[in-house]
Design a protein around this motif. Structure first.
Motif: not given
Length: 240
Positions: A92-115
């Motif tokens: 899809f089209l890039p998300l405009p708000g991400l910084v360069a490092s965030e566009r170069a990875e998958w960023g995983l966030c696990l809000g404990l315990p299962a979000f």
């Protein structure tokens, strides 16, 4: 902060996929948050573009596990080259708000315990768990993109391609977690050692252990661990 930079409140749901898995929610969550399994389970799908050995996790936090899955250098170069030429890179089209490092990875966030919240250069993926019993979990996988993507004339073809890609690697995951669940129910099941790439699993288990004692894990006071560089992390102990 990551959700805000993604523009999550303004994104639109474009793909929803439901799954009924014969595995405990903790087995699936552990699988989701670590990337060690990419080496085998996703050898042809995810590992070529984000090698497991390059993934890393931030220091311990009482409420979230934050993982980083960097793209291979050649993938980053392809993305940047396409953007520089004004060409559309698959997805899809890039998300405009991400910084360069965030566009170069998958960023995983696990809000404990299962979000489970996953930010990619062109989308956000959110997972909802609905435990049925100790051996079965229903899941909803939701993909959100920008309004600019959904308004694009090529959008229907993008959705078709990305739905198939999501289905492929999720089926790989669920085949594995159901096998793990069967193994855990075996009389011969034994706990083994974790790889350094399994650190997120260790952090989840520490959180669960702390909560059984009425506490939360402490805030890690170390720098992020990268590519297996070992560093000590403090024991949990912040009282509720």
């Amino acid at each position: 902060p990551l959700a805000r930079r993604c523009g999550a409140p303004d994104l639109q749901v474009v793909i929803e996929m439901e799954w009924d898995t014969r595995a405990n929610w903790k087995v699936i969550t552990e699988n989701w948050v670590e990337s060690y399994h990419h080496i085998g389970t996703h050898l042809q799908t995810l590992n070529p573009m984000m090698p497991a050995q390059d993934t890393w996790v931030e220091g311990e936090d009482p409420h979230v596990i934050r993982c980083h899955l960097p793209y291979r250098d050649s993938v980053v170069a392809d993305i940047e080259g396409s953007e520089a030429r004004g060409e559309h890179y698959p997805g899809f089209l890039p998300l405009p708000g991400l910084v360069a490092s965030e566009r170069a990875e998958w960023g995983l966030c696990l809000g404990l315990p299962a979000f489970m919240f996953l930010a990619v250069r062109d989308r956000v993926i959110w997972y909802r768990a609905d435990p049925v019993d100790p051996h079965r979990t229903r899941w909803l996988t939701t993909t959100l993109v920008s309004a600019a993507s959904s308004d694009h004339p090529e959008f229907p073809s993008w959705v078709a391609a990305e739905t198939e890609a999501l289905r492929k690697f999720h089926l790989e995951d669920f085949e594995v977690v159901e096998a793990v669940q069967r193994g855990l129910r075996s009389s011969g099941s034994q706990q083994g050692r974790l790889s350094h790439l399994d650190e997120p699993v260790w952090l989840l288990q520490r959180w669960l252990a702390a909560r059984t004692e009425g506490a939360f894990p402490g805030k890690g006071d170390t720098l992020p661990r990268h590519a297996g560089a070992g560093q000590p992390l403090q024991r949990y102990g912040a009282a509720v």
